[in-house]
Design an enzyme around this catalytic site. Structure first.
Site, short mmCIF file in Angstrom:
data_model
loop_
_atom_site.label_atom_id
_atom_site.label_comp_id
_atom_site.label_asym_id
_atom_site.label_seq_id
_atom_site.Cartn_x
_atom_site.Cartn_y
_atom_site.Cartn_z
N THR A 14 0.82 -1.21 0.00
CA THR A 14 0.00 0.00 0.00
C THR A 14 0.86 1.26 0.00
O THR A 14 2.04 1.24 0.35
CB THR A 14 -0.94 0.02 1.23
OG1 THR A 14 -0.16 0.04 2.42
CG2 THR A 14 -1.86 -1.18 1.23
N ASP A 15 0.22 2.37 -0.39
CA ASP A 15 0.91 3.66 -0.40
C ASP A 15 0.59 4.42 0.89
O ASP A 15 -0.01 3.87 1.82
CB ASP A 15 0.53 4.45 -1.65
CG ASP A 15 -0.96 4.74 -1.76
OD1 ASP A 15 -1.67 4.68 -0.73
OD2 ASP A 15 -1.42 5.05 -2.87
N LEU A 16 0.95 5.71 0.95
CA LEU A 16 0.73 6.50 2.16
C LEU A 16 -0.75 6.70 2.49
O LEU A 16 -1.09 7.04 3.62
CB LEU A 16 1.42 7.86 2.03
CG LEU A 16 2.95 7.83 2.05
CD1 LEU A 16 3.52 9.21 1.77
CD2 LEU A 16 3.44 7.31 3.39
N MET A 17 -1.62 6.48 1.50
CA MET A 17 -3.06 6.62 1.73
C MET A 17 -3.69 5.29 2.16
O MET A 17 -4.89 5.21 2.36
CB MET A 17 -3.74 7.13 0.46
CG MET A 17 -3.29 8.52 0.05
SD MET A 17 -4.08 9.10 -1.48
CE MET A 17 -3.28 8.05 -2.69
N ILE A 19 -3.80 2.66 0.26
CA ILE A 19 -4.39 2.07 -0.94
C ILE A 19 -3.32 1.24 -1.65
O ILE A 19 -2.15 1.63 -1.69
CB ILE A 19 -4.92 3.19 -1.87
CG1 ILE A 19 -6.07 3.92 -1.18
CG2 ILE A 19 -5.35 2.63 -3.21
CD1 ILE A 19 -6.55 5.16 -1.91
#
Length: 132
Positions: A14-17, A19
């Site tokens: 996942t990324d920083l959001m 997601i």
């Protein structure tokens, strides 16, 4: 001839959001494709020993909805087309009944020198077969 593979999204995907990063969907496609072969009794190592390699030469993805950490996803994998030297797989990634991503990969049959070659008959037959 569709196979279904289940996976759980890992935090590192996942990324920083929170997601799933878009690049991971290609890894999910590969997971589905390798499982599709395993369900037909094939280990890729056997084909490598025969001098058959299958590099991805084209990939298409269409993102529809976001997946997040710790969700359970299903990768549906189908062999969509087979020619003398290429095989096309199609994929759908689902969360429950929601379509998150769909796409396809085109793989070419090449020898150890990476030059195109025809699929051996026994290899081509696998792509036409059902799960065992």
């Amino acid at each position: 001839l569709t196979s279904r593979t289940t996976l759980t999204v890992r935090f590192c995907e996942t990324d920083l959001m929170g997601i799933v990063h878009h690049s991971n969907y290609l890894a999910y496609f590969e997971l589905g494709r390798v499982d599709w072969l395993h369900r037909r009794g094939i280990s890729y190592d056997k084909w490598v020993a025969m001098g058959v390699h299958l590099p991805v030469v084209e990939a298409k993805l269409r993102y529809r909805k976001a997946a997040r950490f710790d969700e359970t996803l299903v990768v549906e994998t189908s062999c969509a087309d087979l020619t003398r030297v290429t095989v096309r797989f199609s994929y759908r990634i689902l969360r429950g009944h929601e379509l998150l991503c769909e796409g396809e990969t085109l793989l070419a049959c090449v020898g150890p020198a990476l030059s195109p070659k025809r699929f051996p008959a026994e290899v081509a037959e696998v792509f036409r077969s059902a799960e065992i």
